[in-house]
Motif scaffolding. Structure first.
Motif, PDB file in Angstrom:
ATOM      1  N   LEU A 115       0.737  -1.115  -0.037  1.00  0.00           N
ATOM      2  CA  LEU A 115      -0.006   0.125   0.028  1.00  0.00           C
ATOM      3  C   LEU A 115       0.738   1.265   0.024  1.00  0.00           C
ATOM      4  O   LEU A 115       0.453   1.997  -0.920  1.00  0.00           O
ATOM      5  N   PRO A 116       1.827   1.427   0.965  1.00  0.00           N
ATOM      6  CA  PRO A 116       2.642   2.707   0.771  1.00  0.00           C
ATOM      7  C   PRO A 116       3.336   2.734  -0.544  1.00  0.00           C
ATOM      8  O   PRO A 116       3.646   3.841  -1.031  1.00  0.00           O
ATOM      9  N   ALA A 117       3.724   1.452  -1.125  1.00  0.00           N
ATOM     10  CA  ALA A 117       4.570   1.529  -2.426  1.00  0.00           C
ATOM     11  C   ALA A 117       3.670   2.163  -3.421  1.00  0.00           C
ATOM     12  O   ALA A 117       4.229   2.802  -4.433  1.00  0.00           O
ATOM     13  N   TRP A 118       2.388   1.666  -3.405  1.00  0.00           N
ATOM     14  CA  TRP A 118       1.392   1.932  -4.531  1.00  0.00           C
ATOM     15  C   TRP A 118       1.165   3.596  -4.268  1.00  0.00           C
ATOM     16  O   TRP A 118       1.090   4.309  -5.299  1.00  0.00           O
ATOM     17  N   LEU A 119       0.915   3.990  -2.985  1.00  0.00           N
ATOM     18  CA  LEU A 119       0.661   5.412  -2.841  1.00  0.00           C
ATOM     19  C   LEU A 119       1.757   6.339  -3.303  1.00  0.00           C
ATOM     20  O   LEU A 119       1.489   7.436  -4.108  1.00  0.00           O
ATOM     21  N   ALA A 120       3.072   5.830  -3.095  1.00  0.00           N
ATOM     22  CA  ALA A 120       4.122   6.867  -3.187  1.00  0.00           C
ATOM     23  C   ALA A 120       4.028   6.969  -4.877  1.00  0.00           C
ATOM     24  O   ALA A 120       4.577   8.000  -5.208  1.00  0.00           O
ATOM     25  N   THR A 121       4.146   5.910  -5.338  1.00  0.00           N
ATOM     26  CA  THR A 121       4.377   5.697  -7.028  1.00  0.00           C
ATOM     27  C   THR A 121       3.131   6.440  -7.643  1.00  0.00           C
ATOM     28  O   THR A 121       3.453   7.057  -8.741  1.00  0.00           O
ATOM     29  N   PHE A 122       1.980   6.370  -7.121  1.00  0.00           N
ATOM     30  CA  PHE A 122       0.672   6.806  -7.686  1.00  0.00           C
ATOM     31  C   PHE A 122       0.903   8.331  -7.727  1.00  0.00           C
ATOM     32  O   PHE A 122       0.591   9.175  -8.632  1.00  0.00           O
ATOM     33  N   VAL A 123       1.301   8.836  -6.461  1.00  0.00           N
ATOM     34  CA  VAL A 123       1.313  10.491  -6.265  1.00  0.00           C
ATOM     35  C   VAL A 123       2.519  10.914  -7.230  1.00  0.00           C
ATOM     36  O   VAL A 123       2.406  12.083  -7.856  1.00  0.00           O
ATOM     37  N   LEU A 124       3.663  10.325  -7.085  1.00  0.00           N
ATOM     38  CA  LEU A 124       4.631  10.935  -8.051  1.00  0.00           C
ATOM     39  C   LEU A 124       4.460  10.921  -9.574  1.00  0.00           C
ATOM     40  O   LEU A 124       4.747  11.675 -10.573  1.00  0.00           O
ATOM     41  N   ALA A 125       3.732   9.832 -10.121  1.00  0.00           N
ATOM     42  CA  ALA A 125       3.404   9.787 -11.303  1.00  0.00           C
ATOM     43  C   ALA A 125       1.992  11.020 -11.545  1.00  0.00           C
ATOM     44  O   ALA A 125       2.218  11.594 -12.901  1.00  0.00           O
ATOM     45  N   LEU A 126       1.221  11.181 -10.959  1.00  0.00           N
ATOM     46  CA  LEU A 126       0.339  12.373 -10.953  1.00  0.00           C
ATOM     47  C   LEU A 126       1.160  13.525 -11.075  1.00  0.00           C
ATOM     48  O   LEU A 126       0.900  14.368 -11.761  1.00  0.00           O
ATOM     49  N   ASP A 127       2.347  13.815 -10.138  1.00  0.00           N
ATOM     50  CA  ASP A 127       2.989  14.834  -9.965  1.00  0.00           C
ATOM     51  C   ASP A 127       3.720  14.988 -11.225  1.00  0.00           C
ATOM     52  O   ASP A 127       3.925  16.282 -11.749  1.00  0.00           O
ATOM     53  N   ALA A 128       4.009  13.868 -11.992  1.00  0.00           N
ATOM     54  CA  ALA A 128       4.887  14.055 -13.321  1.00  0.00           C
ATOM     55  C   ALA A 128       4.023  14.350 -14.704  1.00  0.00           C
ATOM     56  O   ALA A 128       4.372  14.458 -15.624  1.00  0.00           O
ATOM     57  N   GLY A 129       2.670  14.303 -14.233  1.00  0.00           N
ATOM     58  CA  GLY A 129       1.633  14.611 -15.348  1.00  0.00           C
ATOM     59  C   GLY A 129       1.124  13.430 -16.012  1.00  0.00           C
ATOM     60  O   GLY A 129       0.349  13.572 -16.995  1.00  0.00           O
TER      61      GLY A 129
END
Length: 506
Positions: free
Chosen positions: A95-109
């Motif tokens: 869960l923390p791995a998914w959340l971290a990657t999801f947020v950085l992907a959104l931040d990258a556009g």
């Protein structure tokens, strides 16, 4: 007797996942604060470090390896989430791995739908790690060479699976082959090195103490997994897929970059592409060697575990068989030999009499007026009286003698190396001891009881133990007819005399 356990129950197990419900309801406030607080801090740290990876350019960092160029991505959430996966279960790390990657992907556009799929890459790698340890049950403390030989290749397999996210990243951003290879290689190499170095260090430092807590609080964890053979086969299949995918993507991207350089006609670009292709091929060779070693180690671990479980199962089967054998020969109420075992022992005693011409005697005794004991005090009191008589027989008999329960309130005693006179003295001591020892009944008044005893000797010319038993039974019947609480000898034996009891009739 405990039921026979399955082989999986006979060797140390990898514990299941920490149950959030059990932790909340059954855990102490300190345990809830430490686990949930630590996990919340991990989630926050993963979110911040994940964003830092993109914003600070920690992805696809080139490294010069003696003329060859390798690429490395630094992504700190990986060892943190790996620790939670191995210690507390896949969900706690995924869960923390998914959340971290999801947020950085959104931040990258990246579009939200693609970001949600892209974020599943690292949880996929952690699933491979969890599957590997559940399939084999290998030590996670990493305090031995064998533990490291299992941990390191499994980290690589997990890294290759998680690097599927690199392909999604390059596809969604429409990068060229020259730009794809650094991201792909940096992802799997960075994930592998961070898992091996930082994740391995965390497990080495924390697991010994944490494992003691897990053992002490095993009720907070889900039951160990079943179907280890299927998980083992699934892991091997995953390894094969990982090697094929790694070779296909690595060599494919390298050859694609080389073809683009050839078409461009630029010598410098061609030289760089060729150098990248050579380094990629050599890396693939060493990766293949590593996987071969891992498969060998995995096979050894699986075989060793199978041998341990087989040995444990054989030991348990022998124990169960011995217990069954003992139960089949023992009277459940008294612990004495039952009728079948008593008859076998008497047959062996008769064979000794015939072969060595040594004397042996046989006693048969019955509790006087036992029905009245049951009627006045209840059947539970009757059982207490029978057990008291059994204890008296055990205490009075020698190791070479054979006391047994023949049925109901009737008992027999085989006396080795004993003539008729010795058997008479034994029977008298036994009768007097029983008559002088009232039995304490829980919740009731003490019960005084007596026995009638018939005595005979085993003869060489007896056709079988039935002859000896018949004479002892007849003598016991005469003791009953003569007033009970007495000893009667076999009427056919020379020098036979009736021995009246000293106590009164019961």
């Amino acid at each position: 007797m405990n039921p026979l356990q399955r082989p999986d129950d006979l060797v140390p197990e990898t514990p299941g996942s920490l149950s959030l419900r059990a932790l909340w309801h059954d855990g102490t406030p300190a345990e809830r604060w430490r686990v949930l607080g630590g996990w919340t801090l991990t989630v926050a740290a993963c979110l911040l470090l994940g964003l830092a990876t993109v914003r600070r350019g920690w992805s696809g960092i080139p490294l010069d390896l003696g003329g060859a160029t390798a690429f490395l991505t630094f992504y700190p959430p990986i060892p943190l989430c790996l620790w939670w996966t191995l210690c507390f279960g896949w969900r706690w790390g995924a869960l923390p791995a998914w959340l971290a990657t999801f947020v950085l992907a959104l931040d990258a556009g990246m579009p939200p739908a693609w970001a949600a799929i892209f974020a599943c890459a690292n949880p996929l790698g952690f699933a491979v790690m969890a599957l590997g340890y559940r399939a084999v049950g290998a030590a996670r403390g990493l305090r031995s060479l064998r533990a490291w030989l299992f941990f390191l290749p499994l980290c690589f397999v997990a890294a290759v699976f998680s690097s599927a996210g690199a392909l999604l990243w390059t596809f969604s951003r429409h990068l060229s082959a020259q730009e794809q290879l650094p991201i792909w290689q940096g992802w799997w190499l960075g994930a592998f090195l961070q898992s091996a170095v930082f994740g391995g260090a965390l497990m080495t430092l924390t697991w010994p103490r944490l494992s003691r807590w897990i053992v002490a609080r095993s009720t907070l964890f889900s039951p160990p997994p079943r179907g280890r053979r299927a998980m083992g086969l699934g892991l091997l299949f995953a390894i094969v897929l990982a090697v094929q995918a790694y070779g296909l993507v690595s060599l494919g991207l390298g050859s694609l970059q080389l073809r683009e350089a050839l078409h461009s006609g630029e010598w410098a670009r061609l030289e760089e592409a060729a150098r990248v292709m050579v380094s990629t091929a050599w890396v693939f060779f060493w990766v293949f060697v590593l996987i071969v070693l891992f498969v060998a180690q995995f096979g050894y671990q699986a075989l060793a575990r199978w041998l341990r479980s087989t040995e444990a199962l054989v030991t348990q089967l022998a124990k169960v068989n011995a217990e069954l054998e003992q139960r089949s020969r023992t009277d459940g109420l008294t612990g004495l030999a039952n009728r079948m075992a008593t008859e076998e022992g008497l047959r062996a005693l008769l064979r000794t009499v015939r072969r060595y011409r040594t004397p042996a005697a046989l006693l048969m005794l019955d509790i006087d007026h036992f029905k009245q004991v049951n009627d006045r005090h209840g059947h539970a009191a009757g059982d207490v009286v029978i057990r008291a008589l059994a204890r008296a027989l055990k205490d009075t008999s020698r190791d070479v003698d054979l006391p047994g329960r023949f049925g109901g309130e009737e008992f027999v005693v085989g006396l080795a190396h004993t003539d008729l006179e010795g058997a008479r003295h034994f029977a008298e001591r036994l009768r007097e001891r029983i008559a002088a020892a009232p039995v304490e009944i829980p919740g009731g008044a003490p019960v005084t009881y007596t026995v009638s005893i018939g005595v005979t000797v085993m003869r060489e010319d007896d056709a079988g133990i039935e002859d000896s038993l018949r004479r002892a039974d007849a003598a016991m019947y005469r003791a009953k007819q003569g007033g009970r609480d007495r000893v009667e000898l076999d009427a056919a034996a020379p020098g036979t005399a009736t021995m009246p009891g000293a106590a009164g009739k019961s």
